[in-house]
Design a protein around this motif. Sequence first.
Motif, short mmCIF file in Angstrom:
data_model
loop_
_atom_site.label_atom_id
_atom_site.label_comp_id
_atom_site.label_asym_id
_atom_site.label_seq_id
_atom_site.Cartn_x
_atom_site.Cartn_y
_atom_site.Cartn_z
N ASN A 92 0.83 -1.20 0.00
CA ASN A 92 0.00 0.00 0.00
C ASN A 92 0.87 1.26 0.00
N PRO A 93 0.58 2.19 -0.91
CA PRO A 93 1.39 3.41 -1.00
C PRO A 93 1.07 4.41 0.12
N CYS A 94 2.04 5.26 0.43
CA CYS A 94 1.83 6.36 1.38
C CYS A 94 1.63 7.64 0.59
N TYR A 95 0.83 8.53 1.14
CA TYR A 95 0.65 9.84 0.51
C TYR A 95 1.11 10.91 1.47
N TYR A 96 1.55 12.02 0.90
CA TYR A 96 2.17 13.07 1.70
C TYR A 96 1.54 14.43 1.44
N VAL A 97 1.54 15.26 2.47
CA VAL A 97 1.17 16.67 2.31
C VAL A 97 2.18 17.50 3.07
N PHE A 98 2.43 18.70 2.58
CA PHE A 98 3.31 19.60 3.33
C PHE A 98 2.57 20.18 4.53
N SER A 99 3.34 20.44 5.58
CA SER A 99 2.76 20.86 6.86
C SER A 99 1.97 22.16 6.77
N ASP A 100 2.30 23.01 5.80
CA ASP A 100 1.59 24.30 5.72
C ASP A 100 0.38 24.26 4.78
N THR A 101 0.03 23.08 4.30
CA THR A 101 -1.16 22.96 3.43
C THR A 101 -2.42 23.29 4.24
N LEU A 103 -6.46 23.33 5.23
CA LEU A 103 -7.41 22.22 5.31
C LEU A 103 -8.38 22.16 4.14
N ASP A 104 -8.70 23.33 3.54
CA ASP A 104 -9.60 23.28 2.38
C ASP A 104 -8.94 22.52 1.23
N ILE A 105 -7.63 22.67 1.11
CA ILE A 105 -6.89 21.97 0.05
C ILE A 105 -6.84 20.46 0.31
N VAL A 106 -6.48 20.06 1.54
CA VAL A 106 -6.44 18.61 1.83
C VAL A 106 -7.82 17.98 1.74
N PHE A 107 -8.81 18.74 2.16
CA PHE A 107 -10.18 18.22 2.09
C PHE A 107 -10.54 17.90 0.65
N LYS A 108 -10.22 18.83 -0.24
CA LYS A 108 -10.47 18.64 -1.67
C LYS A 108 -9.69 17.44 -2.19
N GLU A 109 -8.44 17.34 -1.77
CA GLU A 109 -7.62 16.22 -2.23
C GLU A 109 -8.15 14.88 -1.75
N PHE A 110 -8.55 14.84 -0.50
CA PHE A 110 -9.12 13.59 0.05
C PHE A 110 -10.38 13.21 -0.73
N LYS A 111 -11.20 14.22 -1.03
CA LYS A 111 -12.45 13.95 -1.72
C LYS A 111 -12.23 13.44 -3.13
N SER A 113 -9.36 12.26 -4.59
CA SER A 113 -8.38 11.24 -4.94
C SER A 113 -8.88 9.85 -4.62
N GLN A 114 -8.31 8.90 -5.29
CA GLN A 114 -8.58 7.49 -5.02
C GLN A 114 -7.52 6.99 -4.03
N LYS A 115 -6.82 7.94 -3.45
CA LYS A 115 -5.63 7.59 -2.69
C LYS A 115 -5.89 7.12 -1.27
N GLY A 116 -7.13 7.13 -0.88
CA GLY A 116 -7.39 6.79 0.51
C GLY A 116 -7.32 8.04 1.36
N HIS A 117 -7.71 7.91 2.59
CA HIS A 117 -7.96 9.10 3.37
C HIS A 117 -6.99 9.30 4.52
N MET A 118 -5.74 8.96 4.27
CA MET A 118 -4.68 9.24 5.25
C MET A 118 -3.48 9.81 4.51
N ALA A 119 -2.90 10.88 5.07
CA ALA A 119 -1.70 11.44 4.46
C ALA A 119 -0.68 11.74 5.56
N PHE A 120 0.59 11.57 5.22
CA PHE A 120 1.66 11.88 6.17
C PHE A 120 2.13 13.31 5.95
N VAL A 121 2.34 13.99 7.07
CA VAL A 121 2.68 15.40 7.03
C VAL A 121 4.19 15.57 6.96
#
Length: 158
Positions: A92-101, A103-111, A113-121
């Motif tokens: 299973n792949p890991c997904y990443y977001v930068f710490s200064d992203t 929440l509106d952006i991550v929310f959109k990405e979670f919605k 993407s097919q990537k699953g709903h966990m990202a590492f900061v």
Amino acid sequence: ADEVNIISGALELKKKTVEDIMTRIEDIFMLPLEGELDFETLNEIRKQGYSRIPIYDVERKNIVTILFTKDLMFVDPDDKIPLKTLAQFYNNPCYYVFSDTTLDIVFKEFKESQKGHMAFVQKINTTSSDRDPYCETTGLVTLEDVIEELIQAEIVDE
Ligand code: ADP
């Protein structure tokens, strides 16, 4: 009213970053790649109750994959299956977001993407004088964390 909370929550999403709401790395329940699924480990997984378990290689900051608890349901503790075997099997792949992203952006990405709903900061660490700035993992964020901000209330998992 609930509606008012949700609207103000939605406005707040632009102001907060993943760093503000993440589960910090020291609080993440994770397992070492070199470990095995013996009775104790399976018991701990059950006790912790998370649906996803990050797997790290040597250092906790070096998360290499995720295992889904549901995939461990039929593991026999007597077999003492190495975590590495399952990690390689599911891969299973890991997904990443930068710490200064925000929440509106991550929310959109979670919605979207097919990537699953966990990202590492990920954060750029510039504090050490004896090496160049480098990227390090400081925590994780899930869709649930973002939704919690949106409705501005703790979600109690049933
Ligand atoms: P779960 O499906 O395991 O209940 P959620 O995505 O609903 O996980 O997230 C619930 C909360 O638990 C969030 O605050 C999230 O950051 C945190 N969380 C999720 N997985 C882990 C883990 N392995 N270790 C520590 N905290 C976690």
